[in-house]
Each structure stands twice: as structure tokens, then as C-alpha cells.
Design an enzyme around this catalytic site. Structure first.
Site, PDB file in Angstrom:
ATOM      1  N   GLY A  11       0.817  -1.220   0.000  1.00  0.00           N
ATOM      2  CA  GLY A  11       0.000   0.000   0.000  1.00  0.00           C
ATOM      3  C   GLY A  11       0.841   1.256   0.000  1.00  0.00           C
ATOM      4  O   GLY A  11       0.461   2.269   0.606  1.00  0.00           O
ATOM      5  N   GLY A  17       0.772   4.792   3.434  1.00  0.00           N
ATOM      6  CA  GLY A  17       1.937   4.241   2.744  1.00  0.00           C
ATOM      7  C   GLY A  17       2.868   5.319   2.218  1.00  0.00           C
ATOM      8  O   GLY A  17       4.102   5.182   2.289  1.00  0.00           O
ATOM      9  N   LYS A 126      -8.511  -5.894  13.086  1.00  0.00           N
ATOM     10  CA  LYS A 126      -7.059  -5.742  13.123  1.00  0.00           C
ATOM     11  C   LYS A 126      -6.444  -6.629  14.202  1.00  0.00           C
ATOM     12  O   LYS A 126      -5.358  -7.197  14.024  1.00  0.00           O
ATOM     13  CB  LYS A 126      -6.697  -4.271  13.356  1.00  0.00           C
TER      14      LYS A 126
END
Length: 315
Positions: A11, A17, A126
Site C-alpha cells: 500500500g 503508505g 485488526k
């Protein structure tokens, strides 16, 4: 001279990113960066720009044959995931390939507000990825960064900040007196360059924030700098909690209801950092996080004041 640390970034052309790549390239530490790009975007303009900056760009299908991904990851010291939130599950096969390739540290995509399970669905997703990483015994570092100052710009009557206001988040949860830890998106890369080279952060969670303010203090600061009275859209706690209940009810009927998914996610964030007060250094310490300010005394990022001054001056 020490050899360059080989870092893979998933990313690399996205918001987080880009910050990571910028921070690594600007660091005094020498990094050899490889961007893992979707095969369909390998020849994109954004990836061409990365190549022009000395970043290697390779095609990587995270859900394709594992052996192909293992080959791509061979020789990588640190793997950083800045994957889009809708593809978080793709990090599980990525972690499996990283383990097989001998990657020395995996940084899964987090960059959020610290909390515990059962508060935010996105956090739990996550956390599920982290659990998969830990089952593999793959070395890791989790980095949470608090709430972005870029998402916290108050609207002004003059419209001077309209271009920077995130309308869906132009809200003050509850009475605005809860402390909130903030950081700026571009600073995550600066912090990253420190964290991933530090043995103290291996197999740890790190809270990488810049400052702590209440929502009322953020609005006061904008008023002071602009000379105007910012629009303060207070959202009562009951409305936030009722919105979460309604969204959950809608998702029970249709789990693919995108409006309900978005509504639940936004209100869970507001509840987490605006009502519960989870997004603070104190709570992060309670959860076992290392504090970036204790790890690296003197490290600084862009403050809310500096960001607002830039916006108001037209920069």
C-alpha cells in the site's frame, strides 16, 4: 557502513503508505525499499514516481499462490502493511508468506486509536490479524497513532477551512472535554523509521502520537488563530450510542448494508475517542503500549497549531 535495511511496503501509494515511504527515505538510517503493488497497478503513475525516487516496485498478489509471495518477500528484513481497511484479511496470507520467507519483523496495518476488543469492529478485525501473526510466531510491531489532525479541522463561518474539513467528522462528541491524542499523517513515516530499527519495540505495541488535546481545545485554537468563532457541532452521547444500535440492527438484517457499516464505524470511533477516552497515553500504557515520547525523548511531529496555521495561511 552498515548495510541498508530492506523494507517491504504494502500500500505504498496510499495515504499512510506515502507517509511511510517519505519517512524512510528521509531518515538518517539507510533503507532499501520495495513496494509490493497489485499486478493491475504495477505500471501506474504513482508506482512510476516511486521508481523515480529509488523505490523498487514489484507485483504481488496477496491472495495468489503462496510460493510466489514468498519469493517476493525473500530477503526482506521488515514488512510494513498499509493495506486498505477493506482488505485487512489479506494480511493473514501475507503474514504466512512472510514467516516462510524469514521476514524479521511484520508491521500490520493499524495506525489507529488504541482500545480493547468489543469497542470498534475495525479494531477487532485488526486484532484478529495480530492473533494470526502471533500464532505463526512471526516477529511483529503494532503501531497506533491516535486520531489524525487532518480529520479534525473545524469549519469557519467564512468558509476559509472548508477545503480541509472532513464533513462527516466535523463533530464534537459529548461535551468535548475528553482528552484525545493526535498525530499528523505525514509524521507516521518519521516515527516508523525510528520504531522499526529499535529492538525494544519487537513484539510490542507502540503508541506514536504527537500531542493531547480535547475537542473543545481544538476548536478554541482554531478560533484564536482565525479570529472567528468556529462551528461547534456537538453530538450528544445518546445520539452516538443510538446510532450504533440502529446500525447493528440494520446489519443483522443485511450484513452487506454499506450505509450501516459506515455509520457503525464512524460512531464507534466517536464513542472510542470522544466518549470513552480510550485514545490517550494513559489508557494505551494500561493496555501495554510503549509510549513513543518515552522511547525517543525530544521526537516531535506537526502540532495542531502548526497545521492550522498552514491552512489559514493558504499553504
Amino acid at each position: 557502513m552498515a548495510p541498508a535495511i530492506k523494507v517491504g511496503v504494502v500500500g505504498a501509494t496510499g495515504r499512510a503508505g506515502t507517509s511511510v515511504v517519505n519517512g524512510l527515505l528521509a531518515s538518517e538510517t539507510k533503507f532499501d525499499i520495495t513496494a509490493l503493488a497489485r499486478p493491475s497497478s504495477i505500471d501506474s503513475r504513482a508506482n512510476a514516481e516511486l521508481r523515480g525516487r529509488g523505490v523498487h516496485v514489484v507485483a504481488a498478489d496477496l491472495t495468489g499462490p503462496k510460493e510466489d509471495l514468498v519469493k517476493v518477500l525473500a530477503g526482506i528484513d521488515v514488512l510494513i502493511s498499509c493495506i486498505v481497511y477493506t482488505n485487512l484479511e489479506d494480511q493473514k496470507p501475507l503474514a504466512e508468506a512472510a514467516k516462510q520467507a524469514g521476514v524479521g519483523r511484520f508491521v500490520p496495518c493499524d495506525f489507529s486509536t488504541p482500545t480493547t476488543r468489543g469497542v470498534m469492529n475495525l479494531h477487532d478485525m485488526k486484532d484478529d490479524v495480530l492473533a494470526a501473526v502471533q500464532r505463526l510466531r512471526l516477529p511483529y510491531t503494532v503501531i497506533d497513532s491516535g486520531w489524525w489532525i487532518e480529520n479534525s479541522v473545524p469549519a469557519l463561518p467564512s468558509g476559509k477551512t472548508d477545503h480541509a474539513v472532513t464533513k462527516v467528522l466535523d463533530l464534537i462528541p459529548g461535551d468535548g472535554t475528553v482528552s484525545i491524542a493526535y498525530s499528523s499523517v505525514p509524521d507516521i513515516g518519521v516515527y516508523m523509521a525510528k520504531i522499526i530499527t529499535d529492538p525494544r519495540t519487537l513484539n510490542k505495541r507502540v503508541f506514536a502520537y504527537t500531542e493531547v488535546l480535547t475537542a473543545n481545545q481544538v476548536a478554541d485554537l482554531m478560533d484564536q488563530l482565525s479570529g472567528e468563532n468556529s462551528k461547534r457541532n456537538y453530538l450528544p452521547a445518546d445520539e452516538i450510542r443510538n446510532a450504533m444500535v440502529s446500525a447493528r440492527s440494520a446489519l443483522e438484517k443485511n450484513p452487506a448494508d454499506q450505509t450501516a457499516i459506515f455509520t457503525l464505524a464512524i460512531n464507534q470511533y466517536l464513542d472510542c475517542w470522544g466518549l470513552r477516552g480510550d485514545n490517550t497515553p494513559e489508557y494505551a500504557e494500561y493496555l501495554g503500549y510503549l509510549d513513543i515520547k518515552q522511547l525517543y525523548p525530544g521526537i516531535t511531529g506537526k502540532t495542531m497549531r502548526e497545521y492550522f496555521q498552514e491552512l489559514l495561511s493558504g499553504r
